[in-house]
Enzyme design. Structure first.
Site, mmCIF file in Angstrom:
data_model
loop_
_atom_site.group_PDB
_atom_site.id
_atom_site.type_symbol
_atom_site.label_atom_id
_atom_site.label_comp_id
_atom_site.label_asym_id
_atom_site.label_seq_id
_atom_site.Cartn_x
_atom_site.Cartn_y
_atom_site.Cartn_z
ATOM 1 N N HIS A 140 0.839 -1.209 0.000
ATOM 2 C CA HIS A 140 0.000 0.000 0.000
ATOM 3 C C HIS A 140 0.874 1.261 0.000
ATOM 4 O O HIS A 140 0.583 2.230 -0.698
ATOM 5 C CB HIS A 140 -0.880 0.036 1.255
ATOM 6 C CG HIS A 140 -1.912 -1.052 1.343
ATOM 7 N ND1 HIS A 140 -1.966 -1.946 2.386
ATOM 8 C CD2 HIS A 140 -2.936 -1.389 0.504
ATOM 9 C CE1 HIS A 140 -2.986 -2.774 2.208
ATOM 10 N NE2 HIS A 140 -3.582 -2.473 1.066
ATOM 11 N N LYS A 173 -17.545 -6.651 6.304
ATOM 12 C CA LYS A 173 -16.251 -7.316 6.255
ATOM 13 C C LYS A 173 -15.653 -7.313 7.658
ATOM 14 O O LYS A 173 -15.492 -6.253 8.256
ATOM 15 C CB LYS A 173 -15.346 -6.549 5.279
ATOM 16 C CG LYS A 173 -14.323 -7.426 4.591
ATOM 17 C CD LYS A 173 -13.624 -6.646 3.501
ATOM 18 C CE LYS A 173 -12.460 -7.421 2.923
ATOM 19 N NZ LYS A 173 -11.739 -6.658 1.905
ATOM 20 N N ARG A 232 -1.736 -6.264 -8.402
ATOM 21 C CA ARG A 232 -0.663 -7.231 -8.202
ATOM 22 C C ARG A 232 -0.701 -8.195 -9.385
ATOM 23 O O ARG A 232 -0.358 -7.842 -10.481
ATOM 24 C CB ARG A 232 -0.836 -7.956 -6.859
ATOM 25 C CG ARG A 232 -0.305 -7.167 -5.690
ATOM 26 C CD ARG A 232 -0.899 -7.612 -4.402
ATOM 27 N NE ARG A 232 -2.339 -7.376 -4.400
ATOM 28 C CZ ARG A 232 -3.146 -7.575 -3.378
ATOM 29 N NH1 ARG A 232 -2.658 -8.035 -2.267
ATOM 30 N NH2 ARG A 232 -4.417 -7.307 -3.459
ATOM 31 N N SER A 250 -2.588 -7.824 2.934
ATOM 32 C CA SER A 250 -2.904 -7.681 4.364
ATOM 33 C C SER A 250 -3.173 -9.043 4.977
ATOM 34 O O SER A 250 -2.755 -9.325 6.099
ATOM 35 C CB SER A 250 -4.129 -6.787 4.548
ATOM 36 O OG SER A 250 -3.885 -5.512 4.029
HETATM 37 P P1 ADP Z 1 -9.724 -3.840 -0.751
HETATM 38 O O1 ADP Z 1 -10.462 -4.626 0.305
HETATM 39 O O2 ADP Z 1 -10.454 -2.625 -1.217
HETATM 40 O O3 ADP Z 1 -9.148 -4.646 -1.887
HETATM 41 P P2 ADP Z 1 -7.018 -3.588 0.257
HETATM 42 O O4 ADP Z 1 -6.579 -2.808 1.455
HETATM 43 O O5 ADP Z 1 -6.795 -5.065 0.298
HETATM 44 O O6 ADP Z 1 -8.523 -3.206 0.077
HETATM 45 O O7 ADP Z 1 -6.342 -3.020 -1.041
HETATM 46 C C1 ADP Z 1 -6.499 -1.689 -1.430
HETATM 47 C C2 ADP Z 1 -5.835 -1.476 -2.763
HETATM 48 O O8 ADP Z 1 -4.440 -1.658 -2.645
HETATM 49 C C3 ADP Z 1 -6.290 -2.460 -3.857
HETATM 50 O O9 ADP Z 1 -6.332 -1.776 -5.086
HETATM 51 C C4 ADP Z 1 -5.207 -3.504 -3.875
HETATM 52 O O10 ADP Z 1 -5.097 -4.127 -5.137
HETATM 53 C C5 ADP Z 1 -4.010 -2.631 -3.585
HETATM 54 N N1 ADP Z 1 -2.912 -3.412 -3.015
HETATM 55 C C6 ADP Z 1 -2.923 -4.194 -1.921
HETATM 56 N N2 ADP Z 1 -1.724 -4.793 -1.729
HETATM 57 C C7 ADP Z 1 -0.926 -4.365 -2.757
HETATM 58 C C8 ADP Z 1 0.424 -4.643 -3.156
HETATM 59 N N3 ADP Z 1 1.197 -5.488 -2.495
HETATM 60 N N4 ADP Z 1 0.884 -4.021 -4.277
HETATM 61 C C9 ADP Z 1 0.076 -3.190 -4.973
HETATM 62 N N5 ADP Z 1 -1.187 -2.898 -4.664
HETATM 63 C C10 ADP Z 1 -1.694 -3.478 -3.567
#
Ligand code: ADP
Length: 160
Positions: A16, A40, A89, A127
């Site tokens: 992030h 969630k 990703r 996460s």
């Molecule tokens: P959500 O539940 O909305 O997917 P996340 O917190 O899991 O929320 O992810 C938020 C955004 O960050 C999403 O667009 C996700 O693809 C991106 N993201 C999460 N981890 C990574 C990573 N390692 N590299 C790039 N983008 C990421």
């Protein structure tokens, strides 16, 4: 350009942070918006996630952190943004992100989604992976900033 980077951030990972850094290089202002999603089940409360991100981005003048409920399109309109940032990703993210981008654009044709490809070192970082490693006592030092490590230790210590 004001951009919004929405997500669960439960918790924030280096993946992030990579996206926040890169998006704030191209935006004039970046609003990192934690989704307060009642359906969630999250490890950290919305307030905890917002405060973690505020600590992490304290030295990034272009970045603001807040939370939102309900539809992203409404939130974007409220803050005067027409650009949504999301990270990509693997190809597995693509389907979902593409669908969300088209749905949001359907609801507001002025809204554009920018999909930023992850940096190679963050390719397998999520996460949920961090939470699993933390729960089973593995080493995740390189996956999260110190703020998150501190809070995960506190939270999981309290759950034991
Ligand atoms: P959500 O539940 O909305 O997917 P996340 O917190 O899991 O929320 O992810 C938020 C955004 O960050 C999403 O667009 C996700 O693809 C991106 N993201 C999460 N981890 C990574 C990573 N390692 N590299 C790039 N983008 C990421």
């Amino acid at each position: 350009m004001i951009a919004v980077y929405p997500g669960s951030f439960d918790p924030t990972t280096m993946g992030h942070i990579d996206i926040i850094n890169r998006a704030s290089n191209i935006a004039d202002a970046l609003i990192v918006a934690v989704l307060a999603n009642p359906s969630k089940s999250a490890l950290f409360t919305t307030d905890e996630r917002v405060n973690q991100l505020k600590e992490i981005t304290a030295d990034m003048p272009k970045v603001q952190v807040t939370h939102f409920e309900g539809l992203l399109v409404n939130f974007a309109k409220e803050v005067g943004s027409r650009v949504i940032i999301r990270g990509l990703r693997a190809i597995t993210d693509f389907d979902y992100e593409f669908q969300m981008a088209l749905t949001n654009r359907e609801m507001n044709s002025e809204l554009e989604t920018l999909l930023i490809p992850t940096s190679a070192k963050c390719l397998f970082l999520s996460s949920s992976v961090v939470k699993q490693i933390a729960m089973f006592g593995g080493n995740y030092d390189k996956m999260v900033p110190p703020v998150i490590k501190r809070d995960l230790e506190r939270k999981l210590g309290g759950l034991k």
